[in-house]
Enzyme design. Structure first.
Site, PDB file in Angstrom:
ATOM      1  N   GLY A  26       6.078  17.730  -8.456  1.00 10.18           N
ATOM      2  CA  GLY A  26       5.188  17.421  -7.675  1.00 10.18           C
ATOM      3  C   GLY A  26       5.002  17.831  -7.116  1.00 10.18           C
ATOM      4  O   GLY A  26       7.088  17.813  -6.444  1.00 10.18           O
ATOM      5  N   GLN A  28       6.316  14.359  -4.972  1.00 10.83           N
ATOM      6  CA  GLN A  28       7.244  13.397  -5.344  1.00 10.83           C
ATOM      7  C   GLN A  28       8.870  14.025  -5.966  1.00 10.83           C
ATOM      8  O   GLN A  28       9.805  13.577  -5.441  1.00 10.83           O
ATOM      9  CB  GLN A  28       7.336  12.133  -5.797  1.00 10.83           C
ATOM     10  CG  GLN A  28       6.439  11.112  -5.077  1.00 10.83           C
ATOM     11  CD  GLN A  28       7.098  10.798  -3.877  1.00 10.83           C
ATOM     12  OE1 GLN A  28       8.488  10.526  -4.615  1.00 10.83           O
ATOM     13  NE2 GLN A  28       6.325   9.996  -2.716  1.00 10.83           N
ATOM     14  N   GLN A  86       0.440   9.928 -18.693  1.00  9.85           N
ATOM     15  CA  GLN A  86       2.359   9.936 -18.871  1.00  9.85           C
ATOM     16  C   GLN A  86       2.525   9.404 -19.649  1.00  9.85           C
ATOM     17  O   GLN A  86       3.373   9.188 -20.743  1.00  9.85           O
ATOM     18  CB  GLN A  86       2.515   8.486 -16.855  1.00  9.85           C
ATOM     19  CG  GLN A  86       3.172   9.243 -16.135  1.00  9.85           C
ATOM     20  CD  GLN A  86       3.702   7.533 -15.132  1.00  9.85           C
ATOM     21  OE1 GLN A  86       3.795   7.089 -15.979  1.00  9.85           O
ATOM     22  NE2 GLN A  86       4.287   8.620 -13.603  1.00  9.85           N
ATOM     23  N   HIS A 108       6.047   4.495  -9.736  1.00  6.91           N
ATOM     24  CA  HIS A 108       4.015   3.971  -9.280  1.00  6.91           C
ATOM     25  C   HIS A 108       4.490   2.954 -10.764  1.00  6.91           C
ATOM     26  O   HIS A 108       4.594   3.710 -11.846  1.00  6.91           O
ATOM     27  CB  HIS A 108       3.647   4.710  -9.329  1.00  6.91           C
ATOM     28  CG  HIS A 108       1.811   3.929  -8.538  1.00  6.91           C
ATOM     29  ND1 HIS A 108       2.246   2.918  -8.491  1.00  6.91           N
ATOM     30  CD2 HIS A 108       0.713   4.396  -9.211  1.00  6.91           C
ATOM     31  CE1 HIS A 108       0.665   2.527  -8.402  1.00  6.91           C
ATOM     32  NE2 HIS A 108       0.339   3.414  -8.874  1.00  6.91           N
ATOM     33  N   ASP A 191      -1.160  -1.862  -5.082  1.00  6.48           N
ATOM     34  CA  ASP A 191      -1.154  -0.140  -3.857  1.00  6.48           C
ATOM     35  C   ASP A 191      -2.735   0.648  -4.295  1.00  6.48           C
ATOM     36  O   ASP A 191      -3.150   0.899  -3.637  1.00  6.48           O
ATOM     37  CB  ASP A 191       0.223   0.526  -4.882  1.00  6.48           C
ATOM     38  CG  ASP A 191      -0.045   2.172  -4.800  1.00  6.48           C
ATOM     39  OD1 ASP A 191       0.261   2.779  -3.360  1.00  6.48           O
ATOM     40  OD2 ASP A 191      -0.468   3.353  -5.559  1.00  6.48           O
ATOM     41  N   GLU A 195      -5.905   1.523  -1.639  1.00  3.07           N
ATOM     42  CA  GLU A 195      -5.757   2.726  -1.942  1.00  3.07           C
ATOM     43  C   GLU A 195      -7.667   2.969  -1.651  1.00  3.07           C
ATOM     44  O   GLU A 195      -8.385   3.252  -0.350  1.00  3.07           O
ATOM     45  CB  GLU A 195      -5.853   3.331  -3.033  1.00  3.07           C
ATOM     46  CG  GLU A 195      -4.150   3.836  -2.690  1.00  3.07           C
ATOM     47  CD  GLU A 195      -3.773   4.508  -4.093  1.00  3.07           C
ATOM     48  OE1 GLU A 195      -2.826   4.902  -3.479  1.00  3.07           O
ATOM     49  OE2 GLU A 195      -4.414   4.503  -5.111  1.00  3.07           O
ATOM     50  N   GLU A 231      -9.874  10.185  16.444  1.00  3.74           N
ATOM     51  CA  GLU A 231      -9.283   9.281  16.804  1.00  3.74           C
ATOM     52  C   GLU A 231      -8.114   8.708  16.487  1.00  3.74           C
ATOM     53  O   GLU A 231      -7.356   7.659  16.438  1.00  3.74           O
ATOM     54  CB  GLU A 231     -10.468   8.707  18.159  1.00  3.74           C
ATOM     55  CG  GLU A 231     -10.354   9.989  19.420  1.00  3.74           C
ATOM     56  CD  GLU A 231     -10.604   8.864  20.760  1.00  3.74           C
ATOM     57  OE1 GLU A 231     -10.061   7.894  21.112  1.00  3.74           O
ATOM     58  OE2 GLU A 231     -11.482   9.733  21.369  1.00  3.74           O
ATOM     59  N   SER A 252      -7.020  -0.217  25.489  1.00  5.47           N
ATOM     60  CA  SER A 252      -8.131  -0.875  27.374  1.00  5.47           C
ATOM     61  C   SER A 252      -8.510  -1.455  27.176  1.00  5.47           C
ATOM     62  O   SER A 252      -8.608  -2.598  25.923  1.00  5.47           O
ATOM     63  CB  SER A 252      -8.571   0.910  27.118  1.00  5.47           C
ATOM     64  OG  SER A 252     -10.083   0.360  26.320  1.00  5.47           O
TER      65      SER A 252
END
Length: 332
Positions: A26, A28, A86, A108, A191, A195, A231, A252
Site C-alpha cells: 500500500g 507505505q 495483521q 506502527h 499515535d 489522530e 485557511e 497578524s
C-alpha cells in the site's frame, strides 16, 4: 530527551547478506520497497496472488511472492498490512514459515503494543515508524533527505535486533534526518491518541463546529468554508515548519491577540478532560479491541458514520470552492 539515531549509527554492512520481505504494497509498502530496491537490498514483496497489491507490485517490476513464500525465505520481514488485520495474517501465513532468528519489523506499534500479535520468542521484533505518508517517505529519500522516524526494539532474541532496525531505517533515508527511540506501546498509544484528539477527529470536529456556528449566524457557507477550513493549510504549514510560537510571530496582531485570549475558551477544561478519557481508552487497549471487532464484523458502523458525515453542508460548500482552484487536486 529520547535517544536520537543518525547516519553515524547506521550499521556499516547495512542490509547486505539479508533477504528482506516487504509484506503489503500500500502507501507505505510501495515506498519502502522502492527505497530498498534503490539501496540494492535482496528484496521480495509479499502479497495475495492476483490481488490489487500483487498486481501493483508486479507492474512495478518487483519480485512478488505469496505471503507464506515471502516469509519462508526472509531474514527480515516488514509487515505493512493494515493494523487491524495483521494478527490474523501473521498467524495464518507468517508465523508457521518465519525461520528462527529472523527479524520481524513494523511501521506502527499497534498489533504488538496491544498484545494482538505475539511472535515466536526466537524472533527479533523491531519498529521503524516514519513520521510521513509513504509518498513523502519516497520523495524525501529520492531528494537525498529522509523522513524523521521513531524506532524501537521489542525483542532482541539474536543480539542483532538493533542492527536490523537501524539498517532498515537507514535504507529508508530516515537516519539522514534522525530517528528517536521509543517503544511499541508508546508509539501506538501516542499515535492513535493524536489522530483521535487532534489530527483527525479533533480537527475535523473543530472545523465543522466553526463552520456551523458561522452559518447559523447567517454567514454564507462558502465564506464560512474559507475561514474555517481552507485557511487551515496556511496555519498548519507555519506550525509544521516553525512550531506554535514561530507561527504566532508570522500572523497578524489581530489573529495573535484572538489566539491568546480566546483559544483556551474553546479548548477548555472540559475538552482536556475528554482528551484524558480518550487517552485512557487507547492506553487500556479498549479502542484497539473495539476497532478489531468492528473490522471483523464487516465495518458497517464505520461505513454508516462516514455516510452520515459525508452529508454535512460543509462538503457541498467545499466542492463549490475547490472547483475554482483545480490546482489543489494536482497538489494532492
Amino acid at each position: 530527551m529520547p535517544r536520537l539515531f543518525t547516519e553515524k549509527d547506521r550499521p556499516a554492512a547495512g542490509l547486505a547478506g539479508r533477504r528482506v520481505a516487504v509484506v503489503g504494497f500500500g502507501n507505505q509498502g510501495a515506498a519502502h520497497a522502492a527505497c530498498l530496491r534503490d539501496e540494492g537490498a535482496d528484496l521480495v514483496v509479499g502479497a495475495r496472488p492476483g490481488g490489487p497489491s500483487w498486481n501493483r507490485a508486479r507492474d512495478a517490476e518487483f519480485t512478488v511472492l505469496d505471503v507464506a513464500s515471502a516469509a519462508r525465505g526472509a531474514d527480515i520481514l516488514m509487515l505493512l498490512t493494515p493494523d487491524e488485520t495483521q494478527a490474523e495474517l501473521f498467524d495464518a501465513a507468517i508465523r508457521p514459515h518465519l525461520k528462527p532468528g529472523a527479524a520481524l519489523g513494523f511501521a506502527h506499534g499497534f498489533a504488538v503494543g496491544f498484545g494482538l500479535l505475539a511472535p515466536d520468542p526466537r524472533t527479533d521484533v523491531f519498529l521503524v515508524a516514519p513520521k510521513a505518508q509513504g509518498d513523502s517517505v519516497r520523495r524525501l529519500y529520492s531528494e537525498g533527505r529522509g523522513a524523521a522516524a521513531l524506532v524501537a526494539v521489542e525483542r532482541d532474541a539474536t543480539g542483532r535486533a538493533w542492527e536490523a532496525c537501524l539498517a532498515y531505517a537507514g535504507a529508508l533515508g530516515c537516519l539522514r534526518t534522525g530517528a528517536f527511540e521509543t517503544s511499541f506501546r508508546e508509539e501506538a498509544v501516542s499515535d492513535i491518541f493524536g489522530e483521535q484528539a487532534v489530527l483527525c477527529g479533533g480537527l475535523s470536529e473543530l472545523i465543522r463546529a466553526g463552520f456551523d456556528t458561522l452559518v447559523e449566524r447567517g454567514v454564507q457557507p462558502e465564506i464560512a468554508y474559507f475561514e474555517c477550513l481552507h485557511e487551515v493549510k496556511i496555519l498548519a504549514d507555519l506550525i509544521h515548519r516553525r512550531g506554535i510560537e514561530g507561527m504566532r510571530g508570522r500572523i497578524s496582531g489581530t489573529a495573535l491577540y484572538g489566539d491568546l485570549t480566546r483559544g483556551k475558551r474553546v479548548i477548555d477544561a472540559c475538552v482536556r478532560e475528554t482528551m484524558r478519557a480518550l487517552l485512557g481508552e487507547v492506553d487500556s487497549g479498549e479502542f484497539a479491541r473495539e476497532w478489531v471487532a468492528e473490522r471483523r464484523a464487516g465495518g458497517e458502523r464505520l461505513a454508516s458514520l462516514r455516510r452520515a458525515d459525508a452529508g454535512h453542508p460543509i462538503e457541498a460548500a467545499g466542492r463549490a470552492v475547490r472547483a475554482l482552484m483545480p490546482w489543489l487536486e494536482e497538489e494532492a
